[in-house]
Design an enzyme around this catalytic site. Structure first.
Site, PDB file in Angstrom:
ATOM      1  N   GLU A  54       0.830  -1.221   0.000  1.00 38.11           N
ATOM      2  CA  GLU A  54       0.000   0.000   0.000  1.00 38.11           C
ATOM      3  C   GLU A  54       0.856   1.259   0.000  1.00 38.11           C
ATOM      4  O   GLU A  54       0.792   2.058   0.932  1.00 38.11           O
ATOM      5  CB  GLU A  54      -0.894   0.013   1.251  1.00 38.11           C
ATOM      6  CG  GLU A  54      -1.765  -1.199   1.441  1.00 38.11           C
ATOM      7  CD  GLU A  54      -2.402  -1.240   2.842  1.00 38.11           C
ATOM      8  OE1 GLU A  54      -2.029  -0.438   3.716  1.00 38.11           O
ATOM      9  OE2 GLU A  54      -3.271  -2.098   3.048  1.00 38.11           O
ATOM     10  N   PRO A  55       1.690   1.467  -0.998  1.00 36.93           N
ATOM     11  CA  PRO A  55       2.511   2.682  -0.984  1.00 36.93           C
ATOM     12  C   PRO A  55       1.680   3.917  -1.304  1.00 36.93           C
ATOM     13  O   PRO A  55       0.789   3.873  -2.160  1.00 36.93           O
ATOM     14  CB  PRO A  55       3.529   2.416  -2.093  1.00 36.93           C
ATOM     15  CG  PRO A  55       2.820   1.512  -3.044  1.00 36.93           C
ATOM     16  CD  PRO A  55       1.889   0.668  -2.213  1.00 36.93           C
ATOM     17  N   TYR A  77       0.412  14.013   0.871  1.00 39.71           N
ATOM     18  CA  TYR A  77       0.010  14.642   2.129  1.00 39.71           C
ATOM     19  C   TYR A  77       0.154  16.165   2.053  1.00 39.71           C
ATOM     20  O   TYR A  77       0.449  16.817   3.035  1.00 39.71           O
ATOM     21  CB  TYR A  77       0.803  14.049   3.311  1.00 39.71           C
ATOM     22  CG  TYR A  77       0.718  12.535   3.352  1.00 39.71           C
ATOM     23  CD1 TYR A  77      -0.492  11.910   3.616  1.00 39.71           C
ATOM     24  CD2 TYR A  77       1.825  11.724   3.065  1.00 39.71           C
ATOM     25  CE1 TYR A  77      -0.593  10.527   3.618  1.00 39.71           C
ATOM     26  CE2 TYR A  77       1.732  10.341   3.062  1.00 39.71           C
ATOM     27  CZ  TYR A  77       0.517   9.746   3.344  1.00 39.71           C
ATOM     28  OH  TYR A  77       0.415   8.376   3.330  1.00 39.71           O
ATOM     29  N   CYS A 122      -2.441  33.782  10.662  1.00 39.99           N
ATOM     30  CA  CYS A 122      -2.170  34.507  11.906  1.00 39.99           C
ATOM     31  C   CYS A 122      -1.755  33.610  13.053  1.00 39.99           C
ATOM     32  O   CYS A 122      -2.441  33.551  14.074  1.00 39.99           O
ATOM     33  CB  CYS A 122      -3.406  35.302  12.287  1.00 39.99           C
ATOM     34  SG  CYS A 122      -3.921  36.339  10.936  1.00 39.99           S
ATOM     35  N   GLU A 123      -0.725  32.856  12.889  1.00 37.13           N
ATOM     36  CA  GLU A 123      -0.110  32.164  14.022  1.00 37.13           C
ATOM     37  C   GLU A 123       1.333  31.835  13.667  1.00 37.13           C
ATOM     38  O   GLU A 123       1.658  31.621  12.496  1.00 37.13           O
ATOM     39  CB  GLU A 123      -0.888  30.924  14.442  1.00 37.13           C
ATOM     40  CG  GLU A 123      -1.253  29.946  13.366  1.00 37.13           C
ATOM     41  CD  GLU A 123      -2.168  28.855  13.935  1.00 37.13           C
ATOM     42  OE1 GLU A 123      -1.654  28.020  14.685  1.00 37.13           O
ATOM     43  OE2 GLU A 123      -3.361  28.851  13.613  1.00 37.13           O
TER      44      GLU A 123
HETATM   45  N1  LLP Z   1      -1.348   1.889   4.572  1.00 35.58           N
HETATM   46  C1  LLP Z   1      -1.818   2.319   5.757  1.00 35.58           C
HETATM   47  C2  LLP Z   1      -2.667   1.440   6.555  1.00 35.58           C
HETATM   48  C3  LLP Z   1      -1.482   3.612   6.217  1.00 35.58           C
HETATM   49  O1  LLP Z   1      -1.942   4.023   7.392  1.00 35.58           O
HETATM   50  C4  LLP Z   1      -0.658   4.446   5.416  1.00 35.58           C
HETATM   51  C5  LLP Z   1      -0.312   5.790   5.841  1.00 35.58           C
HETATM   52  C6  LLP Z   1      -0.224   3.944   4.174  1.00 35.58           C
HETATM   53  C7  LLP Z   1      -0.576   2.656   3.789  1.00 35.58           C
HETATM   54  C8  LLP Z   1       0.631   4.744   3.244  1.00 35.58           C
HETATM   55  O2  LLP Z   1       1.871   5.057   3.794  1.00 35.58           O
HETATM   56  P1  LLP Z   1       2.975   5.788   2.898  1.00 35.58           P
HETATM   57  O3  LLP Z   1       3.446   4.812   1.850  1.00 35.58           O
HETATM   58  O4  LLP Z   1       2.336   6.974   2.282  1.00 35.58           O
HETATM   59  O5  LLP Z   1       4.017   6.148   3.870  1.00 35.58           O
HETATM   60  N2  LLP Z   1       0.356  12.732   6.901  1.00 35.58           N
HETATM   61  C9  LLP Z   1       1.632  12.111   7.197  1.00 35.58           C
HETATM   62  C10 LLP Z   1       1.665  10.663   6.761  1.00 35.58           C
HETATM   63  C11 LLP Z   1       0.556   9.816   7.356  1.00 35.58           C
HETATM   64  C12 LLP Z   1       0.590   8.393   6.903  1.00 35.58           C
HETATM   65  C13 LLP Z   1      -0.614   7.675   7.362  1.00 35.58           C
HETATM   66  N3  LLP Z   1      -0.746   6.325   6.915  1.00 35.58           N
HETATM   67  C14 LLP Z   1       2.744  12.932   6.548  1.00 35.58           C
HETATM   68  O6  LLP Z   1       2.458  13.958   5.942  1.00 35.58           O
HETATM   69  O7  LLP Z   1       3.909  12.593   6.692  1.00 35.58           O
END
Ligand code: LLP
Length: 421
Positions: free
Chosen positions: A275-276, A375, A346-347
């Site tokens: 799940e990338p 993100y 404003c912060e």
């Molecule tokens: N699968 C599951 C169950 C997850 O919770 C996530 C990410 C992914 C796959 C994908 O992970 P990735 O390959 O994108 O690392 N907002 C944060 C990142 C939160 C990730 C949450 N879960 C940021 O901006 O760094």
């Protein structure tokens, strides 16, 4: 590697000058590259070559329909975490049997929608959730395929807010209790156990935590099979990190990650799901912003941009670093200055970078935040009634607005007044 490069002194998105998009669409604006999205998705697909697998893109990273459709056309499955994401996957043409549903708090309504529209599997994270899914599926007279998300108690060595594989995190069931939980699942009507799910965190820059977690999963496969469960799929989550600083970081490549999966789990005869999110979308997008003012403070200069924390929250939320580059390529040896790069909100948390060394900039100059594809837009809000940033997708020498900037009128009209006002 990405497709945001300088050419003839100008930053390009593939074959389109970034300045041209900014002039037409305005700033701030998110710009994505089709070629980069495609390349990154394929890297994962190829990394698992030789093993039966599905790459389920974690759309939480970037979920514009045009991005989803681009990936769906390459054969991507999707990892969704809400009814809304499920609806997006279906709208992008992803067949139900390529959609996995993750998340600790699925509602019965979300379960029902996914069972109606078709689902590859639910990644179930607790016994109460399992019970609810069993009831929903039984009421509907269908069987819900499930994998149980196990928490392997492994330190992912990433930012605390995005580490998910330690026992103190809310995710999954403790791997030590897996046998018991799988026995409960097998006894519940309306459920069919198909595999195991694990996800230990995001922005992992070291393969060792994966090795530890996957090894524990491999042992669990053997134990659960001995208990009589038909474990045929392994969902290994996402999390592979990306370089946020050009030239200074070399996180593991998808091919190395794929080789590790083959080495640790290749003999289990399971179909692999990954799940990338970030690695597919992160370096496939930039946020372009204009310098509004250069303000001289006491002992420091503030570069005030028209983008703010509501548009790209990662620096404020995770102290994240994003490279900031001028859209006009600086001449070799150009003068540098240290700036606090901030937005208009404003912060004081509305700070993108402190004392960042950049070539000297002036009001009206355009800058690009690199690595903002994942993100970025998805975490944006309309705080301070700043309209959500528009999104643009580039393909070769053309581009299209894939989400318009809402007008003030549209924003205001989303509110409704009670009869007494
Ligand atoms: N699968 C599951 C169950 C997850 O919770 C996530 C990410 C992914 C796959 C994908 O992970 P990735 O390959 O994108 O690392 N907002 C944060 C990142 C939160 C990730 C949450 N879960 C940021 O901006 O760094």
């Amino acid at each position: 590697m990405d497709h945001f490069l300088y050419r003839d002194g100008q930053l390009y998105a593939e074959d389109v000058p970034v300045a041209e998009i900014a002039a037409k669409v305005g700033t701030p604006v998110y710009i994505y590259s089709t070629a980069t999205l495609t390349r990154h998705f394929r890297l994962f697909d190829e990394a698992l070559d030789g093993m039966p697998h599905v790459v389920c893109y974690a759309m939480k990273a970037a979920s514009n329909q045009a991005i989803l459709k681009t990936l769906a056309q390459l054969g991507a499955g999707m990892d969704v975490v809400s009814g809304g994401e499920y609806a997006r996957a279906k709208a992008a043409g992803v067949p139900g049997d390529r959609i996995v549903f993750s998340g600790v708090g699925k509602t019965r309504e979300e379960m029902r929608a996914a069972l109606e529209g078709g689902i590859r599997q639910f990644n179930v994270e607790s016994e109460p959730e399992m019970q609810a899914l069993s009831e929903v599926a039984s009421e509907m007279g269908v069987i819900a395929p499930i994998a149980v998300r196990v928490n392997p108690d492994v330190d992912a060595k990433t930012h605390a807010k995005i580490a998910t594989g330690k026992s103190e995190n809310k995710f999954g069931v403790p791997i030590s209790r897996a046998s018991e939980v799988y026995a409960t699942a097998a006894a519940l009507p309306g459920l069919e156990v198909v595999g195991i799910d694990v996800h230990i965190g995001s922005q992992l820059t070291d393969l060792e935590p994966y090795r530890l977690a996957f090894t524990k999963v491999g042992e669990l496969v053997d134990r659960l099979r001995a208990d009589g469960h038909d474990i045929r799929r392994l969902d290994l989550g996402g999390g592979l990190g990306i370089p946020y600083t050009r030239g200074n970081e070399a996180p593991p490549l998808p091919v190395e990650y794929g080789n590790l999966i083959k080495e640790v789990l290749g003999d289990k005869g399971c179909e692999i799901e990954i799940e990338p999110g970030r690695l597919v979308a992160g370096n496939a997008g930039i946020l372009v912003s204009e310098v509004i003012y250069l303000k001289q403070g006491e002992g420091r200069d503030f570069l005030i941009l028209d983008a703010a924390m509501n548009d790209l929250i990662r620096p404020a939320m995770y102290e994240a670093h994003h490279d900031i580059v001028p859209v006009v390529e600086p001449e070799a040896g150009a003068e540098q200055a240290a700036y606090d790069v901030v937005g208009p909100v404003c912060e004081s948390g509305d700070t993108f970078a402190k004392q960042r060394s950049l070539t000297t900039l002036a009001a009206g100059d355009l800058v690009a935040f690199r690595s903002a594809g994942a993100y970025g837009a998805v975490m944006a809000s309309e705080y301070n009634t700043r309209p959500l940033v528009p999104e643009v997708l580039v393909k070769d020498d053309h581009f299209a607005v894939i989400r318009e900037r809402p007008s003030f009128e549209e924003i205001i009209n989303r509110d409704t007044l009670p009869e007494w006002l």
